[in-house]
Design a protein around this motif. Structure first.
Motif, short mmCIF file in Angstrom:
data_model
loop_
_atom_site.label_atom_id
_atom_site.label_comp_id
_atom_site.label_asym_id
_atom_site.label_seq_id
_atom_site.Cartn_x
_atom_site.Cartn_y
_atom_site.Cartn_z
N THR A 1 -31.38 -21.48 49.69
CA THR A 1 -30.48 -20.51 50.32
C THR A 1 -30.84 -19.10 49.86
O THR A 1 -30.93 -18.18 50.67
CB THR A 1 -29.01 -20.84 49.99
N THR A 2 -31.08 -18.95 48.57
CA THR A 2 -31.46 -17.64 48.04
C THR A 2 -32.76 -17.16 48.65
O THR A 2 -32.88 -16.00 49.07
CB THR A 2 -31.57 -17.71 46.51
N ARG A 3 -33.75 -18.04 48.74
CA ARG A 3 -35.04 -17.66 49.33
C ARG A 3 -34.87 -17.25 50.79
O ARG A 3 -35.44 -16.25 51.24
CB ARG A 3 -36.06 -18.80 49.21
N MET A 4 -34.04 -17.97 51.55
CA MET A 4 -33.77 -17.63 52.94
C MET A 4 -33.20 -16.21 53.04
O MET A 4 -33.61 -15.42 53.88
CB MET A 4 -32.79 -18.64 53.54
N LEU A 5 -32.27 -15.88 52.13
CA LEU A 5 -31.64 -14.56 52.15
C LEU A 5 -32.61 -13.46 51.71
O LEU A 5 -32.59 -12.36 52.24
CB LEU A 5 -30.39 -14.56 51.27
N GLU A 6 -33.48 -13.79 50.76
CA GLU A 6 -34.51 -12.82 50.35
C GLU A 6 -35.46 -12.53 51.51
O GLU A 6 -35.79 -11.38 51.79
CB GLU A 6 -35.30 -13.36 49.15
N GLU A 7 -35.90 -13.58 52.18
CA GLU A 7 -36.85 -13.43 53.28
C GLU A 7 -36.26 -12.67 54.45
O GLU A 7 -36.96 -11.93 55.14
CB GLU A 7 -37.38 -14.80 53.72
N SER A 8 -34.95 -12.83 54.69
CA SER A 8 -34.30 -12.13 55.81
C SER A 8 -33.91 -10.70 55.43
O SER A 8 -33.49 -9.93 56.28
CB SER A 8 -33.05 -12.90 56.26
N GLY A 9 -34.03 -10.37 54.13
CA GLY A 9 -33.64 -9.04 53.67
C GLY A 9 -32.14 -8.86 53.52
O GLY A 9 -31.66 -7.74 53.36
N GLU A 10 -31.38 -9.96 53.54
CA GLU A 10 -29.91 -9.88 53.47
C GLU A 10 -29.36 -10.02 52.06
O GLU A 10 -28.18 -9.73 51.82
CB GLU A 10 -29.29 -10.98 54.36
N LEU A 11 -30.17 -10.44 51.11
CA LEU A 11 -29.69 -10.64 49.74
C LEU A 11 -29.58 -9.30 49.01
O LEU A 11 -30.53 -8.54 48.97
CB LEU A 11 -30.62 -11.57 48.97
N VAL A 12 -28.41 -9.05 48.44
CA VAL A 12 -28.20 -7.87 47.60
C VAL A 12 -28.25 -8.28 46.14
O VAL A 12 -28.92 -7.65 45.33
CB VAL A 12 -26.84 -7.19 47.91
N ASP A 13 -27.55 -9.37 45.80
CA ASP A 13 -27.47 -9.84 44.41
C ASP A 13 -26.99 -11.28 44.42
O ASP A 13 -26.40 -11.74 45.40
CB ASP A 13 -26.49 -8.95 43.62
N LEU A 14 -27.23 -11.98 43.35
CA LEU A 14 -26.67 -13.30 43.15
C LEU A 14 -26.55 -13.55 41.66
O LEU A 14 -27.33 -13.00 40.87
CB LEU A 14 -27.52 -14.40 43.79
N GLN A 15 -25.58 -14.33 41.28
CA GLN A 15 -25.39 -14.70 39.88
C GLN A 15 -24.71 -16.05 39.83
O GLN A 15 -23.81 -16.33 40.62
CB GLN A 15 -24.52 -13.67 39.14
N GLY A 16 -25.12 -16.85 38.88
CA GLY A 16 -24.38 -18.04 38.52
C GLY A 16 -23.54 -17.70 37.30
O GLY A 16 -23.95 -16.88 36.47
N LEU A 17 -22.38 -18.28 37.21
CA LEU A 17 -21.48 -17.97 36.10
C LEU A 17 -21.27 -19.18 35.21
O LEU A 17 -21.11 -20.30 35.70
CB LEU A 17 -20.12 -17.50 36.64
N HIS A 18 -21.24 -18.95 33.93
CA HIS A 18 -20.92 -20.00 32.96
C HIS A 18 -19.43 -20.29 33.06
O HIS A 18 -18.64 -19.41 33.38
CB HIS A 18 -21.30 -19.53 31.55
N GLU A 19 -19.05 -21.50 32.77
CA GLU A 19 -17.65 -21.89 32.87
C GLU A 19 -16.76 -21.19 31.83
O GLU A 19 -15.58 -20.94 32.07
CB GLU A 19 -17.55 -23.41 32.71
N ALA A 20 -17.30 -20.86 30.66
CA ALA A 20 -16.51 -20.22 29.61
C ALA A 20 -16.13 -18.80 30.02
O ALA A 20 -16.91 -18.10 30.64
CB ALA A 20 -17.31 -20.18 28.31
N ARG A 21 -14.91 -18.39 29.66
CA ARG A 21 -14.46 -17.04 29.97
C ARG A 21 -13.37 -16.64 29.00
O ARG A 21 -12.82 -17.47 28.28
CB ARG A 21 -13.98 -16.91 31.41
N VAL A 22 -13.04 -15.37 29.00
CA VAL A 22 -11.95 -14.85 28.18
C VAL A 22 -11.18 -13.85 29.04
O VAL A 22 -11.76 -13.15 29.86
CB VAL A 22 -12.47 -14.19 26.87
#
Length: 136
Positions: free
Chosen positions: A40-61
């Motif tokens: 999915t990320t590669r598809m968005l990169e190739e189309s020029g539509e990706l601005v940013d992406l991040q995965g988040l760790h489950e831990a938070r405060v």
């Protein structure tokens, strides 16, 4: 138009089929799911539509202003429902809300713990700008 496509660990407006946590999946199903995210990320990169992406760790405060001259107030809980945990996001810049929804539907089709389409809910949120919400 920019949209945040927010992937949750679980949850959405109504229940979908139960999916165990990924640490309980067979390695090949984890690999297949992660590959679908990369695709999915590669598809968005190739189309020029990706601005940013991040995965988040489950831990938070949680952090709150503690007052003038006081340290911030922090806590690890109380925790909201598991469905409220964000897993990550894609930020996209697309021509329309409909395109953002199309991308979210594609992301929702990644394989689950049994290799079937996950059908998870992907939250679609337009990034605020000077226009009214939902304007194309």
């Amino acid at each position: 138009m920019r949209f945040l496509l927010l992937k949750h660990y679980r949850g959405g407006p109504d229940s979908h089929h139960e999916i165990p946590p990924m640490d309980q999946w067979a390695p090949e199903h984890v690999d297949a799911h992660l590959q679908s995210l990369r695709d999915t990320t590669r598809m968005l990169e190739e189309s020029g539509e990706l601005v940013d992406l991040q995965g988040l760790h489950e831990a938070r405060v949680y952090v709150q202003f503690g007052g003038d001259g006081a340290a911030p107030v922090t806590t690890d809980g109380p925790y909201p429902e598991t469905s409220d945990l964000a897993a990550g996001w894609w930020m996209v810049d697309v021509a329309s809300r409909e395109r953002a929804i199309e991308i979210a539907a594609h992301a929702s089709s990644g394989p689950d713990h049994e290799g079937n389409p996950m059908r998870e809910w992907i939250e679609v949120r337009q990034v605020m700008d000077d226009s009214a919400p939902g304007e194309d």
